[in-house]
Scaffold this active site. Structure first.
Site, PDB file in Angstrom:
ATOM      1  CD  GLU A 181       0.998   1.183   8.763  1.00 22.32           C
ATOM      2  OE1 GLU A 181       1.788   2.128   8.518  1.00 22.32           O
ATOM      3  OE2 GLU A 181      -0.232   1.296   8.686  1.00 22.32           O
ATOM      4  CD  GLU A 190      -2.892   7.399   3.078  1.00 25.49           C
ATOM      5  OE1 GLU A 190      -1.649   7.338   3.205  1.00 25.49           O
ATOM      6  OE2 GLU A 190      -3.677   6.880   3.883  1.00 25.49           O
ATOM      7  CG  ASP A 237       0.629   0.249   5.639  1.00 23.90           C
ATOM      8  OD1 ASP A 237       0.554  -0.958   5.956  1.00 23.90           O
ATOM      9  OD2 ASP A 237      -0.331   1.046   5.752  1.00 23.90           O
ATOM     10  CE  LYS A 257       0.769   5.281   6.644  1.00 21.56           C
ATOM     11  NZ  LYS A 257       0.371   3.874   6.768  1.00 21.56           N
ATOM     12  NE  ARG A 268      -8.068   5.079   8.931  1.00 18.83           N
ATOM     13  CZ  ARG A 268      -8.715   4.012   9.385  1.00 18.83           C
ATOM     14  NH1 ARG A 268      -9.244   4.033  10.593  1.00 18.83           N
ATOM     15  NH2 ARG A 268      -8.813   2.901   8.659  1.00 18.83           N
ATOM     16  CB  SER A 269      -6.971   6.389   2.754  1.00 23.94           C
ATOM     17  OG  SER A 269      -8.041   5.582   3.159  1.00 23.94           O
ATOM     18  CG  ASP A 294      -3.229   0.380  10.324  1.00 24.03           C
ATOM     19  OD1 ASP A 294      -4.134   0.659  11.119  1.00 24.03           O
ATOM     20  OD2 ASP A 294      -3.277   0.723   9.126  1.00 24.03           O
ATOM     21  CE  LYS A 303      -4.710   4.136   9.977  1.00 23.62           C
ATOM     22  NZ  LYS A 303      -4.983   2.919   9.158  1.00 23.62           N
ATOM     23  CD  GLN A 327      -2.835   0.973   2.484  1.00 24.27           C
ATOM     24  OE1 GLN A 327      -3.770   0.204   2.478  1.00 24.27           O
ATOM     25  NE2 GLN A 327      -2.532   1.708   3.535  1.00 24.27           N
TER      26      GLN A 327
HETATM   27  P1  PGA Z   1      -6.734   3.621   5.661  1.00 19.76           P
HETATM   28  O1  PGA Z   1      -5.198   3.509   5.338  1.00 19.76           O
HETATM   29  O2  PGA Z   1      -7.010   4.934   6.260  1.00 19.76           O
HETATM   30  O3  PGA Z   1      -7.372   3.406   4.310  1.00 19.76           O
HETATM   31  O4  PGA Z   1      -7.039   2.482   6.622  1.00 19.76           O
HETATM   32  C1  PGA Z   1      -4.188   4.098   6.072  1.00 19.76           C
HETATM   33  C2  PGA Z   1      -3.158   3.095   6.542  1.00 19.76           C
HETATM   34  O5  PGA Z   1      -3.285   1.895   6.300  1.00 19.76           O
HETATM   35  O6  PGA Z   1      -2.215   3.440   7.226  1.00 19.76           O
HETATM   36 ZN    ZN Z   2      -1.806   0.812   7.473  1.00 16.23          ZN
END
Ligand code: PGA
Ligand code: ZN
Length: 423
Positions: free
Chosen positions: A287, A209, A246, A390, A368-369, A314, A339, A166
Site C-alpha cells: 500500500e 492502531e 503500508d 483493514k 482509520r487510525s 490509499d 475509506k 507505517q
Molecule cells: P490513517 O491511516 O487513518 O491515519 O490515514 C490508515 C492507513 O494509512 O491505512
Molecule cells: Zn494507508
C-alpha cells in the site's frame, strides 16, 4: 419512503482522545439509529475536509462543535420532514447543500455522520441487518466474508515516527473462517511480543492502531521480525500467514526524495527496494509504495511487483472517483483502499467501489487510525463484498468492535471467507 423527523449530533472522542462526531437519525416510523465516524492521521492531500473548530484553547483546535452545529442547524433544516427514496437521494441533497468539491463548507465529518446515521436508521426501519442494507444500496448479493489484514507492527505517524514505514500486517492466508483468522493472529501477535522483548527489551506497548512499535533498527528488520514471529508461532510464512505492508510513503517524501531509514532515494530507488522485499519476503500487498503525487512512477511500481503483490492505493486515490479513474487509465494500481470518510458520503464511496470493481481491481475496506467503538465498517465490508478488511491490530476495543461484529456476522450467515490468494 422514509422521512427524517429528528437529526441530532454529539461531539464524542475517538481512540486517540480527539473529538469526532456521532449523529442520531430518527425516521417517521420511529426507527432510530446513531453512527460515529473515524478520523485519520496519515491523511491524503485529496481527502474531503473535516470541519474542526480551530479554537486552540479547546482540544488544540480539533473540537467538532461547529460540525455538530452544522448537523443540527443547516443540515437538519434541509432534511427534516422531506422524503428520501434512497440513500442516493439523501447523499445528493447533502452534496448539493455543501456545494464544495471537498465538503469543506459543512465539513466531511458532518456530512458523513449524517449519511451513515440515515443508512443505519433505514436498516432498522426495514428490519434488515446493516450488511444487507449496505448490499441493497448497490444491488448486490454478498456471499463471502472479507479476508482479514491485521496490523502487527506500526511505524510512521501512528507510532511517533520511530521508523518510516507505517504498517506491517499479517494475513492468515490458510484460515477458513474469521474465528480461525483471529486465533492465528493472536498466536503470531504473542510470538511477536516475546521476540521484541528478547531482541529489543521492549515492553508490549502499542501504537495508534494497536500494533507493536519498538525501535526497529531498519524497515527491513521490521519485515524480518514479522516473518520470524510467524515462524516461531508455528506457521509457514507465505502459506499459512502472508504479509501486507503500508509504506504510507507520502509521509517520508520530501523535496522529491524518499527518506527511508538512512537512505535518501529517488522513486526508482524506492521501487527497487520494494521489488526486492516482494521477492525476499511473503508480501502479497504493497500500500502507498510511492507518494500521493508521484503519479508518473506508480505504473513503474505496479509493473515491478504485480506478479507477486497488489499495488494498493490509499493516499494516491483517497476513495475519490476522479483519482481512481486516472489511476485505472494509467495502470498505476490494481487495488483500492476504500475509506468512506476520505470522500464523505456512502453514495460516492459506492461509486469508487464500482469503478474499481469494473477495472477488476481488488478492494480493501479500511478503518482509520482514529476510530470509535462503532462497528458499521464490518457490515460495510461484508455488504460490499470487500476482498479484505483493514481495521488495525487485535488489541484495543475500537479495533475489536469490528472484528467482534464480523464474528457475529459469520455465525449468522455461515458465509465462507474470500479465497486466498486473491486472483
Ligand atoms: P490513517 O491511516 O487513518 O491515519 O490515514 C490508515 C492507513 O494509512 O491505512
Ligand atoms: Zn494507508
Amino acid at each position: 419512503m422514509p422521512t427524517i423527523t429528528h437529526l441530532t449530533a454529539l461531539e464524542i472522542l475517538d481512540s486517540r482522545g480527539r473529538p469526532t462526531l456521532s449523529a442520531t437519525c430518527t425516521l417517521d416510523d420511529d426507527a432510530v439509529a446513531s453512527a460515529s465516524i473515524p478520523s485519520g492521521a496519515s491523511t491524503g492531500r485529496a481527502e474531503a475536509r473535516e470541519l474542526r473548530d480551530g479554537d486552540k484553547s479547546r482540544y488544540g483546535g480539533l473540537g467538532c462543535l461547529k460540525a455538530a452545529a452544522n448537523i443540527e442547524g443547516p443540515i437538519a433544516s434541509a432534511l427534516l420532514n422531506k422524503s428520501f427514496n434512497s440513500q442516493q437521494d439523501l447523499d445528493h441533497e447533502l452534496i448539493h447543500l455543501d456545494n464544495t468539491p471537498d465538503k469543506s463548507h459543512l465539513g466531511a465529518n458532518s456530512v458523513l455522520a449524517t449519511s451513515l446515521s440515515f443508512a443505519r436508521a433505514s436498516a432498522v426501519s426495514q428490519k434488515v441487518p446493516l450488511y444487507t442494507h449496505f448490499a441493497n444500496l448497490i444491488n448486490h448479493k454478498p456471499q463471502k466474508l472479507p479476508r482479514l489484514t491485521i496490523n502487527l507492527f506500526s511505524g510512521g505517524l501512528h507510532a511517533g515516527g520511530q521508523i518510516p514505514i507505517q504498517d506491517i500486517l499479517i494475513i492468515p492466508a490458510s484460515a477458513t473462517t474469521i474465528a480461525d483468522s483471529l486465533a492465528i493472529c493472536h498466536a503470531v501477535y504473542q510470538s511477536a511480543v516475546q521476540l521484541l522483548q528478547r531482541k529489543y527489551q521492549s515492553r508490549p506497548l502499542v501504537a495508534d492502531e494497536g500494533g507493536l512499535a519498538p525501535n526497529f533498527p531498519s524497515s527491513t528488520t521490521m519485515i524480518e521480525d514479522a516473518v520470524e514471529s510467524i515462524e516461531r508461532a508455528g506457521f509457514r510464512p507465505g502459506q499459512d500467514v502472508s504479509l501486507a505492508i503500508d509504506l504510507a510513503s507520502t509521509h517520508f517524501h520530501q523535496s522529491g526524495r524518499y527518506q527511508l531509514d538512512n537512505l535518501s532515494l529517488d522513486s526508482g530507488g524506492l521501487i527497487e527496494v520494494i521489488r526486492k522485499w516482494t521477492r525476499q519476503f511473503p508480501i502479497v500487498s504493497v500500500e502507498d509504495g510511492l507518494s500521493e503525487d508521484d503519479w508518473t512512477n506508480w505504473p513503474r511500481l505496479r509493473q515491478a511487483i504485480h506478479t507477486r503483490a497488489l499495488t494498493l492505493g490509499d493516499d494516491l486515490l483517497c476513495t475519490n472517483p476522479i483519482r481512481i479513474k486516472q489511476a485505472i487509465k494509467s495502470v498505476a494500481a490494481d487495488a483500492l483502499l476504500l475509506k468512506v470518510n476520505q470522500i464523505g458520503t456512502l453514495t460516492e464511496a459506492a461509486e469508487a467501489l464500482q469503478l474499481a470493481r469494473a477495472a477488476n481491481w481488488k478492494i480493501t475496506i479500511s478503518a482509520r487510525s482514529g476510530e470509535t467503538e462503532d462497528n458499521w465498517l464490518a457490515d460495510l465490508s461484508v455488504g460490499w463484498s470487500a476482498d479484505a478488511i483493514k481495521v488495525g491490530s487485535i488489541t484495543r476495543s475500537e479495533r475489536l468492535s469490528k472484528y467482534n461484529r464480523l464474528l457475529q456476522i459469520e455465525r449468522e450467515t455461515h458465509w465462507p471467507l474470500e479465497k486466498w490468494p486473491l486472483s
